[in-house]
Write an enzyme that holds these catalytic residues in place. Structure first.
Site, mmCIF file in Angstrom:
data_model
loop_
_atom_site.group_PDB
_atom_site.id
_atom_site.type_symbol
_atom_site.label_atom_id
_atom_site.label_comp_id
_atom_site.label_asym_id
_atom_site.label_seq_id
_atom_site.Cartn_x
_atom_site.Cartn_y
_atom_site.Cartn_z
ATOM 1 N N CYS A 116 0.677 -0.850 -0.215
ATOM 2 C CA CYS A 116 0.126 -0.243 -0.166
ATOM 3 C C CYS A 116 0.624 0.514 0.641
ATOM 4 O O CYS A 116 1.710 1.439 0.921
ATOM 5 C CB CYS A 116 -0.789 -0.221 0.973
ATOM 6 S SG CYS A 116 -2.062 1.371 1.106
ATOM 7 N N CYS B 8 -0.035 4.007 2.216
ATOM 8 C CA CYS B 8 0.079 4.042 4.131
ATOM 9 C C CYS B 8 2.068 4.037 4.107
ATOM 10 O O CYS B 8 1.893 4.331 5.611
ATOM 11 C CB CYS B 8 0.203 1.998 4.075
ATOM 12 S SG CYS B 8 -1.063 1.476 3.783
#
Length: 316
Positions: free
Chosen positions: A73, A76
């Site tokens: 991700c 993230c």
């Protein structure tokens, strides 16, 4: 922060019962400090399905911020350092628990992590929604200030201390991270200041210099979304979209707000429906926006995989 009221905002939506009563390992959090205090190995800890009961217990002393993330991700990786920095600066008034959703399916399911990064909190064992997606540092600070107020209202006013060396000492001994490339640093500064157009310009310049700069591409997509939804009125956007089902910009506005709010499936479904309704010559912008949102969520996300399949079936 979603209206947390008495800390019950996610009750019924989040089921922690399967994890609540599991015996917790005794490696961390056993140290007893003064009243209203607890000792932990670090203010930032990795948490698993097995060690989660420990975090629930700590949340009765200090609010615990849960960062649900995954290695694949991109957003993230932008958000996690911000969370760690802000929590560390608060000096034990908050604890950060990081959950790898791929390695901890029970926690991922319990928190209904349909889109990541997803950030929630625990106050006295009860979950409180905070935000979804990478947000600017100033917004993180504002949300955490509200969280501390909520915790105080619920009698959670303790602190945690890190065992052994202080967080400051540990940071000083850690190898220095390489500095950000100048254009990336300029974009981050602009995001923290809420100046999204300047951040967009910096990332676009970075990509012009190096089209293979994956971090700049991910950052550009995220900040474009932030810029588009800034100040938007969700109800007004929904009303406009309902009145004009094939108006591309009206549908884009709601899809952006849905994605920013964590309603990934709704955002993709809206754009796929729009794509199907439009004549072939008018579809290109919708396909481009879908691809942009796919990149934001991450290629490995199940919602993206399903939506890509639906888009392919409409194309061929």
């Amino acid at each position: 922060m979603t209206d947390p009221a008495s800390g019950a905002a996610l009750r019924g939506a989040v089921d922690l019962s399967a994890l609540r009563n599991r015996p917790a390992p005794s490696a961390a959090g056993d140290g007893q400090g003064p009243a209203g205090a607890a000792s932990v190995p670090s203010l930032v800890m990795d948490v698993t399905d097995e060690t989660f009961p420990q975090v629930l217990e700590l949340s009765r002393t200090v609010p615990v911020v849960i960062d649900l993330w995954a290695e694949w991700c991109g957003p993230c990786k932008q958000l996690s350092p911000v969370l760690e920095r802000v929590v560390t600066e608060l000096g034990g008034r908050l604890l950060l628990a990081k959950v790898d959703v791929d390695a901890n399916p029970q926690l991922s399911q319990a928190f209904r992590a349909q889109s990541i990064p997803l950030v929630v909190a625990l106050v006295a064992g009860q979950p409180v929604p905070l935000f979804t997606g990478a947000v600017p540092e100033q917004q993180v600070r504002e949300v955490f200030a509200q969280l501390l107020q909520l915790a105080a209202q619920n009698g959670v006013t303790g602190t945690v201390t890190a065992d052994g060396a202080s967080e400051t000492d540990a940071a000083a001994e850690a190898p220095a991270e390489p500095p950000l490339p100048p254009l990336h640093a300029e974009a981050f500064d602009a995001i923290e200041a809420g100046d999204y157009p300047r951040a967009i310009a910096a990332y676009e310049k970075a990509l012009a210099e190096n089209p293979r700069d994956a971090e700049a591409r991910a950052g550009l997509g995220q900040v474009r979304l932030l810029d588009r939804v800034q100040g938007a009125d969700l109800q007004a956007a929904r009303d406009a979209a309902a009145a004009a089902p094939t108006d591309i910009e009206a549908q884009f506005a709601v899809a952006d707000l849905d994605l920013a709010g964590g309603h990934v499936e709704d955002a993709f479904a809206r754009l796929l429906d729009l794509f199907a309704q439009l004549p072939s010559d008018d579809r290109a912008p919708v396909r481009e926006r879908l691809l942009e949102l796919f990149a934001l969520v991450g290629d490995g996300d199940p919602h993206v995989i399903r939506a890509r399949g639906s888009l392919s079936s409409l194309l061929f």
